[in-house]
Enzyme design. Structure first.
Site, PDB file in Angstrom:
ATOM      1  N   LYS A  27       0.836  -1.222   0.004  1.00 32.12           N
ATOM      2  CA  LYS A  27      -0.001   0.005  -0.051  1.00 32.12           C
ATOM      3  C   LYS A  27       0.969   1.173   0.100  1.00 32.12           C
ATOM      4  O   LYS A  27       0.450   2.370  -0.672  1.00 32.12           O
ATOM      5  CB  LYS A  27      -1.006   0.029   1.184  1.00 32.12           C
ATOM      6  CG  LYS A  27      -1.756   1.104   1.204  1.00 32.12           C
ATOM      7  CD  LYS A  27      -2.698   1.264   2.469  1.00 32.12           C
ATOM      8  CE  LYS A  27      -3.675   2.247   2.793  1.00 32.12           C
ATOM      9  NZ  LYS A  27      -4.533   2.328   3.931  1.00 32.12           N
ATOM     10  N   TYR A  56      14.662   8.987   8.735  1.00 30.46           N
ATOM     11  CA  TYR A  56      16.011   8.326   9.355  1.00 30.46           C
ATOM     12  C   TYR A  56      15.918   7.077  10.137  1.00 30.46           C
ATOM     13  O   TYR A  56      16.678   6.484  10.084  1.00 30.46           O
ATOM     14  CB  TYR A  56      16.381   9.422  10.502  1.00 30.46           C
ATOM     15  CG  TYR A  56      16.941  10.558  10.209  1.00 30.46           C
ATOM     16  CD1 TYR A  56      18.164  10.819  10.010  1.00 30.46           C
ATOM     17  CD2 TYR A  56      16.117  11.838   9.801  1.00 30.46           C
ATOM     18  CE1 TYR A  56      18.713  11.884   9.410  1.00 30.46           C
ATOM     19  CE2 TYR A  56      16.724  13.022   9.398  1.00 30.46           C
ATOM     20  CZ  TYR A  56      17.853  12.942   9.429  1.00 30.46           C
ATOM     21  OH  TYR A  56      18.607  14.171   8.769  1.00 30.46           O
ATOM     22  N   ARG A  90      -6.415  -7.996  10.843  1.00 29.10           N
ATOM     23  CA  ARG A  90      -4.768  -7.278  11.234  1.00 29.10           C
ATOM     24  C   ARG A  90      -5.544  -6.498  12.656  1.00 29.10           C
ATOM     25  O   ARG A  90      -4.491  -6.457  13.471  1.00 29.10           O
ATOM     26  CB  ARG A  90      -4.771  -6.441  10.204  1.00 29.10           C
ATOM     27  CG  ARG A  90      -3.965  -6.905   8.940  1.00 29.10           C
ATOM     28  CD  ARG A  90      -3.980  -6.151   7.786  1.00 29.10           C
ATOM     29  NE  ARG A  90      -3.653  -4.682   8.094  1.00 29.10           N
ATOM     30  CZ  ARG A  90      -2.306  -4.233   7.856  1.00 29.10           C
ATOM     31  NH1 ARG A  90      -1.474  -5.082   7.810  1.00 29.10           N
ATOM     32  NH2 ARG A  90      -1.812  -3.018   7.937  1.00 29.10           N
ATOM     33  N   HIS A 144      -9.952  -7.762   6.502  1.00 25.37           N
ATOM     34  CA  HIS A 144      -8.988  -6.864   7.018  1.00 25.37           C
ATOM     35  C   HIS A 144      -9.042  -6.655   8.540  1.00 25.37           C
ATOM     36  O   HIS A 144      -7.910  -6.308   9.059  1.00 25.37           O
ATOM     37  CB  HIS A 144      -9.340  -5.269   6.353  1.00 25.37           C
ATOM     38  CG  HIS A 144      -8.195  -4.410   6.185  1.00 25.37           C
ATOM     39  ND1 HIS A 144      -7.752  -3.792   7.346  1.00 25.37           N
ATOM     40  CD2 HIS A 144      -7.508  -4.045   4.999  1.00 25.37           C
ATOM     41  CE1 HIS A 144      -6.945  -2.954   6.920  1.00 25.37           C
ATOM     42  NE2 HIS A 144      -6.418  -3.146   5.695  1.00 25.37           N
TER      43      HIS A 144
END
Length: 413
Positions: free
Chosen positions: A275, A373, A340, A337
């Site tokens: 996604k 980062y 999850r 879904h």
């Protein structure tokens, strides 16, 4: 005394022969006929630019396609523009651009250009869903309309029937996608502003619903239902695979054997199938590997782990697990879904670190600087957590015939 130019005649023009070099015949008032060395005869209007005061040539067409009388009409029109302080060449270019906008820059054509860019940042299934929604709800009435003629009142009239049907989620997505197309048109310089920027405030808003999912203590009920359901082996394996790997429906359904590294015990989903367009690696537990062993006799010789029944060269539909859960009686309680969410809630209650759970869910940090980062996916740290989650599923299935249970050996027959 100013030199008086003798007007041209058709006979003179027809008699004009080519020479070694181009030469010009003048009709007066800035109208010229350039006779080219190769024989063609081209009309020019020579004028002084109203702003820069420099000499400019404006092509009017070729003779005899543009007759002497027509060339004089064009001269008069362009002389009038110069008198009004308008540059005829710029005026002509603007007119051509407007005409081009009428034929080339329709909503459909601009949407195609936008979609080509958009498709690079989303999954293939999501892209297909976006384009299909525009085909059904936008293009029939607005597709051939020039982008500059798109207006809020017109779009509202076109989309009102969707609202009337109560399809408010569909309406919300269509408005959002149409706005993206219009913003793209603004950024490309095709229109100055987006005339439908406030469109969503005109329609009713859909009621926000949480993803339908079971509570952690309802997992045994789910495992019993999956074990006793009259569903194909591929579908049963898919549901449990999605549950153990905590992946999205489309990611699980589109799994390929080449993505599996049994030596490292890792499933790596390439960025183009994710996604957020970011590669995602998932530690494979012993239960996950047992699932692969169970399905291997059926699809090990094929590209996709969970092939489609109709066309085994393609993956099964991303809604396969969802439809199976509905038939098991979970409609209104659980969508595929939501598996999850079930995993996330359970792992959070168990006390696992949020960054490990978010990494397992392939969620990308909304803070772009921090995300830039922090490139780690905590793969090794997630192994213990994923193993616990698989054991939890296996324990919930005790007494039921789950795919990963040794008592379910009939699946490998």
């Amino acid at each position: 005394m100013a030199k008086i130019t003798k007007p041209l005649s058709d006979r003179e023009i027809k008699a004009a022969k080519s020479r070694d070099k181009d030469y010009v015949l003048s009709d007066g008032g800035g109208l010229q006929l350039r006779v080219r060395a190769h024989g063609s005869k081209l009309w020019n209007f020579n004028y002084i630019h109203p702003i820069t005061k420099k000499r400019v040539n404006l092509g009017l067409g070729a003779y005899p396609d543009v007759s002497l009388s027509k060339a004089r009409e064009l001269r008069q029109t362009n002389r009038q523009l110069v008198t009004e302080g308008i540059d005829p060449k710029a005026y002509k270019q603007e007119a051509i651009a407007k005409q081009k906008a009428q034929t080339e820059h329709t909503l459909f054509n601009v949407a195609q250009q936008w979609f080509e860019v958009k498709s690079d940042s989303i999954t293939a299934d999501h892209a297909k869903d976006i384009w299909r929604s525009l085909e059904l709800n936008v293009f029939p009435d607005l597709g051939q309309l020039p982008i500059k003629k798109i207006s809020a009142p017109y779009v509202i009239d076109v989309l009102r029937p969707i609202e009337a049907k109560g399809s408010l989620e569909t309406l919300k997505r269509v408005v959002q996608r149409l706005n993206e197309v219009m913003i793209y048109a603004v950024n490309c310089g095709l229109i100055d502003t987006n005339p439908i920027s406030g469109l969503k405030s005109v329609f009713k808003k859909p009621q926000k619903e949480n993803m339908k999912a079971l509570a952690p203590n309802e997992l045994p009920e789910l495992m019993r239902a999956v074990a006793n359901a009259s569903i194909k082996k591929t579908t049963r394996c898919l549901i449990e695979w999605q549950l153990h790997t905590i992946t999205r429906p489309s990611e699980a359904a589109g799994a390929r054997w080449e993505e599996i590294d049994l030596e490292r015990k890792v499933w790596t989903i390439p960025a183009e199938r994710m996604k957020k367009r970011r590669e995602h690696s998932i530690p494979l537990t012993s239960e996950s590997i047992a699932l692969l062993e169970a399905i291997h006799p059926l699809s090990g010789h094929r590209e996709f782990i969970f092939p489609s029944d109709r066309d085994p060269k393609k993956p099964c539909n991303s809604q396969t697990a969802n439809m199976a859960l509905k038939r098991m009686g979970f409609e209104g309680r659980l969508v595929s879904h939501g598996l999850r969410s079930l995993a996330s809630t359970t792992l959070n209650e168990k006390g696992y670190k949020s960054e490990l759970i978010e990494a397992a869910l392939a969620h990308v940090d909304n803070n772009q600087v921090r995300a830039a980062y922090n490139r780690t996916d905590y793969l090794e740290q997630r192994r213990e957590m994923m193993s616990w989650w698989s054991r939890n599923i296996r324990e919930a299935a005790q007494g039921s015939l789950s795919v990963t249970s040794t008592s379910y050996s009939s699946l490998n027959d």
